[in-house]
Design a protein around this motif. Structure first.
Motif, PDB file in Angstrom:
ATOM      1  N   GLY A   1     109.398  68.268   1.949  1.00 19.59           N
ATOM      2  CA  GLY A   1     109.896  68.145   0.710  1.00 19.59           C
ATOM      3  C   GLY A   1     109.607  67.289  -0.332  1.00 19.59           C
ATOM      4  N   GLY A   2     108.129  66.984  -0.369  1.00 21.65           N
ATOM      5  CA  GLY A   2     107.697  66.223  -1.487  1.00 21.65           C
ATOM      6  C   GLY A   2     108.191  64.902  -1.807  1.00 21.65           C
ATOM      7  N   GLU A   3     108.450  64.475  -2.799  1.00 22.06           N
ATOM      8  CA  GLU A   3     108.727  63.228  -3.359  1.00 22.06           C
ATOM      9  C   GLU A   3     110.239  62.918  -2.674  1.00 22.06           C
ATOM     10  N   MET A   4     111.235  63.887  -3.046  1.00 21.24           N
ATOM     11  CA  MET A   4     112.640  63.990  -2.465  1.00 21.24           C
ATOM     12  C   MET A   4     112.474  63.677  -0.833  1.00 21.24           C
ATOM     13  N   GLY A   5     111.548  64.286  -0.156  1.00 25.27           N
ATOM     14  CA  GLY A   5     111.452  64.181   1.245  1.00 25.27           C
ATOM     15  C   GLY A   5     111.272  62.669   1.659  1.00 25.27           C
ATOM     16  N   ASP A   6     110.182  62.234   0.844  1.00 28.57           N
ATOM     17  CA  ASP A   6     109.872  60.966   1.091  1.00 28.57           C
ATOM     18  C   ASP A   6     110.849  59.859   1.003  1.00 28.57           C
ATOM     19  N   LEU A   7     111.592  60.082  -0.236  1.00 22.14           N
ATOM     20  CA  LEU A   7     112.808  59.012  -0.660  1.00 22.14           C
ATOM     21  C   LEU A   7     113.888  59.339   0.308  1.00 22.14           C
ATOM     22  N   THR A   8     114.040  60.549   0.950  1.00 21.45           N
ATOM     23  CA  THR A   8     115.314  60.928   1.624  1.00 21.45           C
ATOM     24  C   THR A   8     114.783  60.043   3.273  1.00 21.45           C
ATOM     25  N   ARG A   9     113.767  60.139   3.540  1.00 23.65           N
ATOM     26  CA  ARG A   9     113.176  59.470   4.858  1.00 23.65           C
ATOM     27  C   ARG A   9     113.403  58.023   4.762  1.00 23.65           C
ATOM     28  N   ARG A  10     112.902  57.464   3.793  1.00 27.62           N
ATOM     29  CA  ARG A  10     112.970  56.064   3.967  1.00 27.62           C
ATOM     30  C   ARG A  10     114.190  55.487   3.304  1.00 27.62           C
ATOM     31  N   PHE A  11     115.323  56.296   2.936  1.00 25.18           N
ATOM     32  CA  PHE A  11     116.456  55.957   2.552  1.00 25.18           C
ATOM     33  C   PHE A  11     117.476  55.187   3.729  1.00 25.18           C
ATOM     34  N   ASP A  12     118.089  54.219   3.358  1.00 23.48           N
ATOM     35  CA  ASP A  12     119.051  53.482   4.355  1.00 23.48           C
ATOM     36  C   ASP A  12     120.169  54.027   4.620  1.00 23.48           C
TER      37      ASP A  12
ATOM     38  N   ILE B   1     116.774  72.795   4.614  1.00 25.56           N
ATOM     39  CA  ILE B   1     116.889  73.736   3.591  1.00 25.56           C
ATOM     40  C   ILE B   1     116.563  73.096   2.166  1.00 25.56           C
ATOM     41  N   VAL B   2     117.403  72.118   1.685  1.00 26.12           N
ATOM     42  CA  VAL B   2     117.403  71.900   0.457  1.00 26.12           C
ATOM     43  C   VAL B   2     116.028  71.213  -0.018  1.00 26.12           C
ATOM     44  N   LEU B   3     115.524  70.326   1.022  1.00 25.58           N
ATOM     45  CA  LEU B   3     114.052  69.663   0.889  1.00 25.58           C
ATOM     46  C   LEU B   3     113.036  70.621   0.629  1.00 25.58           C
ATOM     47  N   ASN B   4     113.075  71.800   1.352  1.00 24.00           N
ATOM     48  CA  ASN B   4     112.074  72.552   1.310  1.00 24.00           C
ATOM     49  C   ASN B   4     112.140  73.875   0.521  1.00 24.00           C
ATOM     50  N   THR B   5     112.894  73.949  -0.425  1.00 22.76           N
ATOM     51  CA  THR B   5     113.130  75.048  -1.352  1.00 22.76           C
ATOM     52  C   THR B   5     112.598  74.750  -2.685  1.00 22.76           C
ATOM     53  N   ASN B   6     112.178  75.594  -3.650  1.00 20.74           N
ATOM     54  CA  ASN B   6     111.670  75.199  -4.981  1.00 20.74           C
ATOM     55  C   ASN B   6     112.917  75.490  -5.853  1.00 20.74           C
TER      56      ASN B   6
ATOM     57  N   GLN C   1     125.333  61.990  -1.887  1.00 26.12           N
ATOM     58  CA  GLN C   1     124.651  62.974  -2.525  1.00 26.12           C
ATOM     59  C   GLN C   1     123.164  63.092  -1.954  1.00 26.12           C
ATOM     60  N   PHE C   2     122.624  64.285  -1.809  1.00 27.84           N
ATOM     61  CA  PHE C   2     121.317  64.926  -1.499  1.00 27.84           C
ATOM     62  C   PHE C   2     120.770  65.681  -2.514  1.00 27.84           C
ATOM     63  N   TYR C   3     119.560  65.839  -2.856  1.00 26.35           N
ATOM     64  CA  TYR C   3     118.970  66.750  -3.747  1.00 26.35           C
ATOM     65  C   TYR C   3     117.437  66.661  -3.431  1.00 26.35           C
ATOM     66  N   ASN C   4     116.859  67.847  -4.070  1.00 24.28           N
ATOM     67  CA  ASN C   4     115.606  68.063  -3.849  1.00 24.28           C
ATOM     68  C   ASN C   4     114.538  67.848  -4.986  1.00 24.28           C
ATOM     69  N   ASP C   5     113.214  68.119  -5.122  1.00 25.24           N
ATOM     70  CA  ASP C   5     112.478  67.807  -6.060  1.00 25.24           C
ATOM     71  C   ASP C   5     112.784  68.788  -7.316  1.00 25.24           C
ATOM     72  N   ALA C   6     113.105  70.159  -7.090  1.00 23.55           N
ATOM     73  CA  ALA C   6     113.414  70.905  -8.232  1.00 23.55           C
ATOM     74  C   ALA C   6     114.555  70.379  -8.890  1.00 23.55           C
ATOM     75  N   TYR C   7     115.577  70.064  -8.217  1.00 25.31           N
ATOM     76  CA  TYR C   7     116.775  69.336  -9.005  1.00 25.31           C
ATOM     77  C   TYR C   7     116.573  68.025  -9.696  1.00 25.31           C
ATOM     78  N   ARG C   8     115.567  67.382  -9.065  1.00 25.68           N
ATOM     79  CA  ARG C   8     115.123  66.155  -9.675  1.00 25.68           C
ATOM     80  C   ARG C   8     114.753  66.411 -11.178  1.00 25.68           C
ATOM     81  N   GLN C   9     114.118  67.525 -11.304  1.00 21.90           N
ATOM     82  CA  GLN C   9     113.553  67.789 -12.721  1.00 21.90           C
ATOM     83  C   GLN C   9     114.677  67.761 -13.649  1.00 21.90           C
ATOM     84  N   THR C  10     116.104  67.979 -13.300  1.00 21.70           N
ATOM     85  CA  THR C  10     117.259  68.185 -14.341  1.00 21.70           C
ATOM     86  C   THR C  10     117.821  66.879 -14.489  1.00 21.70           C
TER      87      THR C  10
END
Length: 940
Positions: free
Chosen positions: A16-27, A49-54, A67-76
Motif C-alpha cells: 500500500g505504499g505510503e498510505m499502507g505504512d500510515l494505516t499500519r502505524r495509525f492508532d 483492496i484499497v491499499l493495493n490498487t492504483n 475514513q480509509f484511502y490509498n496513495d492514488a486518492y492521496r494525490q487528490t
C-alpha cells in the motif's frame, strides 16, 4: 473463522505504499473502528483492496464513517486534509461538501443500494483555495453480518476532461452558429467504415433533412441528388476518394425532401489520408448556391441580351474593362473599319481615330477612366475606304453593388450629316438678316398681287389686316374693313354659322372650304370659300370668290335633274306598259275563273269549283311574284336579312340547278375555302341564282358549261372611286356560261325592267332587274362581262358579315293555329281586306276589334279593354302603322304588334324597325299563313 486464522493480524494491511505504512502505524483503537485485529472480515478485505490498487479509492466505515484511502486518492487531497483525513470521521472531514455527499452516503448506508455519479461538481479546498472539482465516482455498500457496515468509494478527478468537453461543446456550438450564419453545412464522413457520415444542423437544414438523419448513409445522399446530376456527382466523389487528391469540390442539384424543391449545392471537402495515402476521413462544407446559380444565369442571360441588342443596333457599340482597355466591339465597328473580329487592339484603334482628334480623345478617355465620370467626345473615324466621318462617342461605367466599376459600355453615333448641316446653318445664320428682308419683300409682293383674299383677324373676329384683293372683289376700302367684325356685310342667314366657325378657330381647329356670303358695295352678295388656321391669338385666312362657280354648279345641277327626270319618265313608260300587259293577262285568269265558278254555282254545279279556285289562286300567286320582282327592282321589297354562308346555300341548290338547266349543260361549282359570311335575304339570293342559271340555260340551246364560283375580295379606297362599291370586304359569286353572249347594246340595257331578248311569252324582262335591285338593296353590286360568241359572266358582290349563319328552323305546325279567346285589333284602310281578315280571325276563335285608320285604332287602344295583338297595315292614311305602334306601346308597353305591308320602303331593310315583340308579314298572303303568324306572335 478458519479464514481469519489463516491471515495473521495486520497481514491484510501489508503493502500500500505510503498510505499502507500510515494505516499500519495509525492508532485505530482510539476510534470507533477499534484495533485492526477486531475488524470484521469485510472491512479487512475492502482495506486490503484499497491499499493495493492504483485507482483512487476511499472507505467510510461504521456509524462515524471513519475514513480509509490509498496513495492514488492521496494525490487528490491538499495539505489541508492529508494525512489528517485518515481515521477521521467523514462528516467532520467533509463538512464543506456534506450537503452533496451526505445524502448519497446515507442512501448506501441505509441499504438502498449503490450510486454512480458522472461529472459531479464537488468543490474542494486544496492548497489554500476552494477549487471547482468535477468527479466521476461510485458509492458501493460494504456488507457485514447485520447489514451495511460501510461505503466503498471508487472515484476519479475528471475536472480536466470535463472542462475540455465543455470547451469542445462551446466550440461546436460556436461552429454551428457560424455555420448557421454563413449557411454552411458541416459534414464528416468516416471512409474507413463504409462511408458512415455525421452532419451538422445547418447541413440538415440545407438538405431538408430531419434531425434523425444526422448519421445517414452514402446511399441516402445519392438518392437525394438530382437524377440528371447523380452519375457525375458520384463519379467525382469516387474519383476523389480513390485518387491522391486532398481537396475535392463539386456542384450538383438535389431534390430537397422537406419540400420537393430543386436546390443547387456547392460542396468543398478535405480528405484525410493515412501513411499509405488511403482516404480515411472526409470533412466537407456544403452551401446552398441556388440563388447564386440563378443570379449567374440571369447575368448570363442579360449579357446575352446585351450582346444580341448591341449586335442588332445600327450604331457602333463597344465595351472596355474597368481600367479602360477595349475588349469587345459589335459587328458594326468591324464592318466600318474593315477589320476582322478580334483584330481591333489598341494599336489599330489608334490608327482609326483621325490624327487631329487622337490627343483630345485619349485625354478625355483617361479622365473618364480615372474619375469614373461618363465619357463623351466627338471625333473622326476612318472607314474601310479611307474616308473619315464624324462620330459622337459616349460611354458610361457599369458598377457593382459596392459602387466599383466593373466595365465601361460605349457607343459611337454617326453625326457626320448633322455636323455638315450645322455648318450650313451657321453659314445661313450669318446671312439671316439679309434673307429675312428679302423674304419680307417677297411676302409683301405676294400680299399685294394675290387674287385670293388674304385676311388677319383675332379670335373675336375683328379684322386687322387685308390685302388689296378685298377692295377689288367687294369694292370696300381697306379703312372701311379694318378694326371691326364682318357682321355688317355678312348675309343674315350666314351670321350664326360664321360666328360658330370663328369660335372653332379660336379653339385651335383649322378651317377648310367654309363658305359664306359677304355683301358687295353695290348691294349684291358674293360667295366666298375660306381656308383658315389659328396661330396664338390671331387667325390667318385665305378666301376665294366662288360666286361664278356656284352659279355654274347650280345650272349644271338643274340640267342633270332635268335629264334624270326625262330618263325616269322613259323608264316609267316602259314599266307601266309592261305592268299593264302582264297584269291584264293575270287578271283575265282570275276574273275568268271566278266568272266560270259563279256561272256553275248558279247552275247548281259544284263539281269543277275546285279547279276554278285553283286557277284563280295560281294567277293571283303569279301576280304576287310579279309584284315582288317589281319591288325588288325598285329596291322596296321587304327583305329579311340573315347571316348567310353562300357556299352552303349554293351547294344546297345544286340538285335544283341541275334539273333546271338539263343534262346538256355541265354544271361546275367552285366554292372558295374560308369564304366570309354575308348578310342578305337567303330566299332572294336563291331566287337570284336560279334566275341567272335559267338565263344561262337559255343562252346555251346546244349545251355548254355553267360555272358558279365564290371568292373573297377587298375593295380599297382607290378601287371604290372607280366602282359602285364602298371600300370594305365583300364576298363575290360569279355565274359564267359559254353561251351566245350579248352585244354591247344589249348589255347596256340588260338590267332595265321589262327588257328581254326572249320570244314573247317566254320572259318578263324582270329577272336581271330584280337581281340588280336585290344587290343594291343589300348594299352590294352586280356587274356583267359579256361578248358575242364568248359567253357571259355575271358577278354578284355582297358585303362581308362577321356573324354566324342561322340554322334552318322547322316550319311551325298547323296544330298551333287555334285561338284561346285572345283579342286582336285589326287596323286596315282597305274594307275588303279588313273584312276578310276579321272573318278569318273569328273562324279561328279570336275576339276582334277593327279600325279603318290609325286615329280610330288609337282611340280603341285608349279604352280600358283587353287587346292581345295589334294587327296593322303600315301604309295607313294620316298616321301610318309604325307611328300607331309607337303610340300604342306608350299606352300598352307589352303590346305585341304584327305589321302588314305590300310596299314598305322604310321597313325593307331598316335596322331597329322591328323591336322585340314585333313582326311583319308581306302582302299578298294566304289566310293560313296569316293565321299561323298571328298564333306565333301571340304565343310568344
Amino acid at each position: 473463522m478458519l479464514e481469519k486464522q489463516s491471515v495473521s493480524t495486520g497481514a491484510f494491511l501489508a503493502g500500500g505504499g505510503e498510505m499502507g505504512d500510515l494505516t499500519r502505524r495509525f492508532d485505530w483503537a482510539g476510534t470507533s473502528v477499534g484495533a485492526p485485529d477486531t475488524w470484521p472480515q469485510s472491512l479487512r478485505t475492502a482495506v486490503r483492496i484499497v491499499l493495493n490498487t492504483n485507482h483512487p479509492m476511499f472507505i467510510w466505515w461504521g456509524p462515524d464513517l471513519i475514513q480509509f484511502y490509498n496513495d492514488a486518492y492521496r494525490q487528490t487531497l491538499g495539505p489541508e486534509r492529508h494525512p489528517s483525513a485518515l481515521g477521521r470521521k467523514g462528516r467532520d472531514c467533509w463538512a464543506e461538501i456534506w450537503d452533496i455527499i451526505g445524502p448519497q452516503i446515507e442512501h448506501v448506508m441505509t441499504g438502498r443500494g449503490a450510486t454512480w455519479h458522472e461529472d459531479q461538481l464537488v468543490p474542494v479546498t486544496r492548497h489554500g483555495r476552494l477549487e471547482q472539482v468535477y468527479w466521476t465516482y461510485g458509492f458501493s455498500p460494504i456488507d457485514e453480518d447485520h447489514g451495511v457496515g460501510g461505503v466503498l468509494v471508487v472515484c476519479r478527478d475528471v475536472t480536466r476532461e470535463h472542462l475540455a468537453k465543455i470547451a469542445l461543446q462551446e466550440r461546436e456550438t460556436e461552429l454551428a452558429r457560424v455555420q448557421a450564419i454563413g449557411r454552411i453545412g458541416g459534414l464528416e464522413v468516416d471512409l474507413s467504415t463504409g462511408h458512415r457520415s455525421r452532419k451538422s444542423p445547418e447541413y440538415l437544414k440545407i438538405h431538408g433533412l430531419p434531425p434523425e438523419a444526422v448519421y445517414e448513409s452514402r446511399e441516402d445522399w445519392l438518392h437525394r441528388v438530382h437524377p440528371d446530376d447523380r452519375v457525375v456527382a458520384e463519379g467525382q466523389f469516387i474519383e476523389a476518394v480513390r485518387g491522391g487528391d486532398r481537396e475535392y469540390a463539386v456542384r450538383y442539384r438535389i431534390i430537397r425532401p422537406s419540400d420537393g424543391e430543386t436546390r443547387w449545392i456547392s460542396a468543398r471537402s478535405v480528405i484525410d489520408r493515412d501513411a499509405d495515402g488511403k482516404a480515411v476521413r472526409l470533412f466537407g462544407a456544403h452551401i446552398d448556391i441556388t440563388d447564386q446559380v440563378e443570379a449567374e444565369r440571369a447575368i448570363r442571360q442579360r449579357e446575352e441580351e446585351f450582346r444580341t441588342l448591341a449586335e442588332a443596333l445600327p450604331h457602333h457599340v463597344w465595351t472596355a474593362t474597368s481600367d479602360g482597355s477595349f475588349n469587345w466591339f459589335n459587328p458594326r465597328v468591324y464592318d466600318y473599319v474593315g477589320a476582322k473580329p478580334g483584330e481591333l487592339g489598341v494599336k489599330i484603334w489608334s490608327k482609326v481615330v483621325h490624327p487631329d482628334d487622337a490627343t483630345a480623345s485619349v485625354a478625355a478617355w483617361t479622365r473618364a477612366v480615372t474619375s469614373g465620370q461618363p465619357f463623351e467626345i466627338e471625333y473622326r473615324l476612318r472607314s474601310a475606304d479611307g474616308s473619315y466621318r464624324w462620330f459622337l462617342a459616349r460611354a458610361v461605367p457599369a458598377r457593382d453593388e459596392d459602387g466599383r466599376i466593373t466595365r465601361w459600355i460605349g457607343t459611337n453615333t454617326d453625326v457626320h450629316d448633322q455636323k455638315r448641316i450645322a455648318g450650313k446653318l451657321a453659314e445661313l445664320n450669318a446671312t439671316l438678316a439679309e434673307r429675312v428682308e428679302e423674304k419680307t419683300r417677297e411676302r409683301d409682293r405676294i400680299w399685294d398681287v394675290s387674287q385670293d383674299l388674304l385676311l388677319v383677324t383675332d379670335h373675336d373676329g375683328i379684322w386687322h389686316s387685308v390685302n388689296p384683293a378685298w377692295t377689288r372683289t367687294l369694292g370696300w376700302s381697306e379703312a372701311q374693313l379694318l378694326e371691326r367684325t364682318a357682321e355688317w356685310i355678312e348675309h343674315p342667314e350666314d351670321i350664326v354659322k360664321t360666328r360658330v366657325e370663328i369660335r372653332r378657330l379660336a379653339r385651335g381647329k383649322a378651317t377648310v372650304r367654309f363658305e359664306n356670303r359677304l355683301r358687295h358695295q353695290d348691294g349684291s352678295y358674293r360667295w366666298l370659300s375660306w381656308t383658315a388656321v389659328p396661330d396664338q391669338n390671331l387667325i390667318y385666312a385665305v378666301a376665294r370668290d366662288v360666286t361664278a362657280e356656284k352659279a355654274a354648279s347650280e345650272r349644271l345641277r338643274a340640267a342633270e335633274e332635268a335629264l334624270r327626270q326625262s330618263q325616269k319618265m322613259e323608264a316609267v313608260g316602259q314599266l307601266t306598259g309592261g305592268i299593264a300587259h302582264d297584269f291584264n293577262n293575270l287578271l283575265t285568269g282570275i276574273v275568268g275563273s271566278l266568272d266560270l265558278m259563279q256561272t256553275r254555282l248558279n247552275q247548281g254545279r259544284t263539281d269543277r269549283a275546285g279547279r276554278y279556285i285553283e286557277a284563280a289562286m295560281a294567277s293571283a300567286n303569279r301576280a304576287a311574284a310579279l309584284t315582288h320582282r317589281l319591288l325588288a327592282f325598285a329596291r322596296r321589297q321587304p327583305l329579311v336579312p340573315k347571316p348567310v354562308d353562300a357556299n352552303q346555300l349554293i351547294l344546297s341548290l345544286e340538285d335544283l340547278l341541275r334539273r333546271t338547266i338539263g343534262e346538256a349543260i355541265n354544271l361546275e361549282i367552285a366554292p372558295s375555302e374560308r369564304l366570309w359570311q354575308t348578310l342578305c335575304d337567303p330566299n332572294q339570293l336563291e331566287s337570284a341564282l336560279l334566275n341567272l342559271a335559267i338565263n344561262a340555260r337559255d343562252a346555251m340551246p346546244g349545251g355548254g358549261k355553267l360555272a358558279i364560283a365564290t371568292t373573297n375580295t377587298t375593295v380599297g379606297a382607290a378601287d371604290a372611286s372607280s366602282s359602285a362599291l364602298q371600300p370594305g370586304d365583300y364576298i363575290c359569286i360569279t355565274v359564267a356560261d359559254t353561251g351566245t353572249g350579248m352585244t354591247a347594246e344589249v348589255a347596256a340595257r340588260a338590267f332595265d325592267p321589262f327588257f328581254t331578248t326572249k320570244p314573247i311569252g317566254q320572259g318578263t324582262g324582270l329577272g336581271l332587274s330584280m337581281i340588280y335591285g336585290f344587290a343594291r338593296q343589300s348594299n352590294g353590286h352586280i356587274t356583267l362581262d359579256t361578248m358575242p360568241g364568248r359567253g357571259t359572266s355575271i358577278r354578284l358582290c355582297l358585303p362581308r358579315h362577321d356573324g354566324v349563319p342561322e340554322a334552318d328552323h322547322a316550319l311551325p305546325t298547323r296544330d298551333r293555329v287555334a285561338a284561346n279567346g285572345e283579342t286582336v285589333l285589326v287596323v286596315e284602310d282597305e274594307p275588303v281586306v279588313r273584312g276578310v281578315i276579321i272573318e278569318m280571325l273569328h273562324d279561328q276563335g279570336y275576339l276582334t276589334r277593327e279600325a279603318a285608320d290609325g286615329a280610330a285604332g288609337l282611340r280603341i287602344l285608349q279604352l280600358d279593354k283587353p287587346i292581345d295583338l295589334l294587327l296593322t297595315d303600315i301604309g295607313l292614311p294620316g298616321m301610318n302603322g309604325r307611328q300607331l305602334a309607337d303610340q300604342a306601346r306608350e299606352l300598352r308597353p307589352d303590346l305585341k304588334v304584327l305589321f302588314m305591308t305590300g310596299y314598305a320602303e322604310n321597313a325593307a331593310n331598316a335596322e331597329g324597325f322591328l323591336q322585340p315583340g314585333m313582326d311583319m308579314i308581306t302582302k299578298p298572303f294566304d289566310l293560313g299563313h296569316l293565321s299561323q303568324r298571328v298564333r306565333d306572335i301571340i304565343s310568344g
